[in-house]
Design an enzyme around this catalytic site. Structure first.
Site, short mmCIF file in Angstrom:
data_model
loop_
_atom_site.label_atom_id
_atom_site.label_comp_id
_atom_site.label_asym_id
_atom_site.label_seq_id
_atom_site.Cartn_x
_atom_site.Cartn_y
_atom_site.Cartn_z
N GLU A 104 3.81 -12.74 11.70
CA GLU A 104 4.08 -11.32 11.45
C GLU A 104 5.22 -11.23 10.43
O GLU A 104 6.15 -12.03 10.48
CB GLU A 104 4.45 -10.62 12.76
CG GLU A 104 4.87 -9.18 12.63
CD GLU A 104 3.77 -8.30 12.04
OE1 GLU A 104 3.97 -7.80 10.91
OE2 GLU A 104 2.72 -8.14 12.69
N ASP A 154 -5.12 -3.87 8.70
CA ASP A 154 -5.25 -2.63 7.94
C ASP A 154 -6.64 -2.56 7.32
O ASP A 154 -7.05 -3.47 6.61
CB ASP A 154 -4.18 -2.57 6.85
CG ASP A 154 -4.03 -1.17 6.28
OD1 ASP A 154 -5.05 -0.61 5.84
OD2 ASP A 154 -2.90 -0.66 6.28
N LYS A 158 -9.98 3.28 1.47
CA LYS A 158 -10.39 3.71 0.13
C LYS A 158 -11.01 2.54 -0.63
O LYS A 158 -10.50 1.43 -0.60
CB LYS A 158 -9.18 4.25 -0.63
CG LYS A 158 -8.61 5.54 -0.05
CD LYS A 158 -7.46 6.05 -0.89
CE LYS A 158 -6.91 7.36 -0.33
NZ LYS A 158 -5.79 7.88 -1.13
#
Length: 251
Positions: A104, A154, A158
């Site tokens: 992370e 994520d 778009k």
């Protein structure tokens, strides 16, 4: 829930589908995340300052011998993008006979995970605060992992941002080389379009087989070993779906 993303580079033309298998993993200016500033709590700061020297790993540590790292021979699970770490902590605590490595980049999440791991006395967990692709390439040996987990990356919905999605042919090929034969890549997403993208990439990837049965393929029901997060519980109440995909390395 963690989201892995990154800022757009003006030199990169937008793409609307998965990249070719020979596309570079580290294109200039393109990563799968954005570093966001965030306030650190006292517990998170304690994790980074006091627990990191014992459980933290860096790229500078080089290629790991995992048996030496954990002091034993055991199954190894790597999770990319663990967010605040609740799911990974639960897995490590529930499965003491398995060793876990979390990757992370966000400091609050790393600090929180380290603080919790220390408070619970976990010895089967190590953490990188690094780019996941660099860790896979430079630090984790080939054929060393039993499972790689990628939960809720994520989705970059778009089209012009699809190139930022971490799930690309080159990525899953790199993962395959780090998995043991028979090891699994487990992905989960709450974006149906990204689930379809993941399935498209994986079905075209050599050296993998889908573990889903004919009634649910390409997806599998949420396995009991994947903790149900607060994010998912909220989503379920709102009627949101979650899609799990598990593919096994065949060669």
């Amino acid at each position: 829930m963690p989201r892995m993303n990154d800022s757009q580079h003006p030199d990169q033309a937008p793409t609307t589908g998965p990249e070719s298998p020979d596309a570079p993993l580290h294109r200039r200016g393109i990563k799968s995340y954005v570093l966001r500033a965030g306030r650190m709590t006292a517990a998170q700061t304690r994790g980074l300052e006091e627990v990191w020297p014992r459980l933290g790993l860096t790229l500078a540590d080089g290629r790991q011998d995992l048996e030496t790292l954990f002091g034993r021979r055991a199954p190894v699970v790597v999770e990319i993008g663990f967010g605040m770490g609740a799911s990974l902590i639960e897995q490590a605590e529930t499965h003491p006979d398995t060793d876990f490595i979390g990757i992370e980049v966000h400091a609050p999440g790393v600090g929180k995970l380290l603080d919790e791991a220390d408070k619970r006395g976990l010895t089967n967990l190590r953490v990188y605060r690094e780019d996941a692709l660099a860790v896979l390439e430079r630090c984790l040996p080939e054929a060393s992992l039993d499972t790689l987990q990628l939960f809720f990356p994520d989705p970059w919905p778009k089209k012009k941002h699809h190139k930022r999605r971490i799930v690309q042919p080159a990525f899953v090929e790199l993962v395959r080389t780090r998995l043991k034969p028979g090891g699994t890549l487990h992905m989960a997403t709450d974006w149906e379009a990204y689930a379809e993208w993941m399935a498209e990439v994986m079905e075209a990837a050599p050296g993998y087989e889908n573990t889903a049965g004919p009634d649910t393929a390409p997806y599998v029901p949420r396995p009991e070993f994947r903790p149900l997060t607060k994010f998912e519980r909220r989503g379920e109440k709102l009627g949101h779906g979650v899609w799990d995909l598990i593919y096994r390395r065949t060669d």
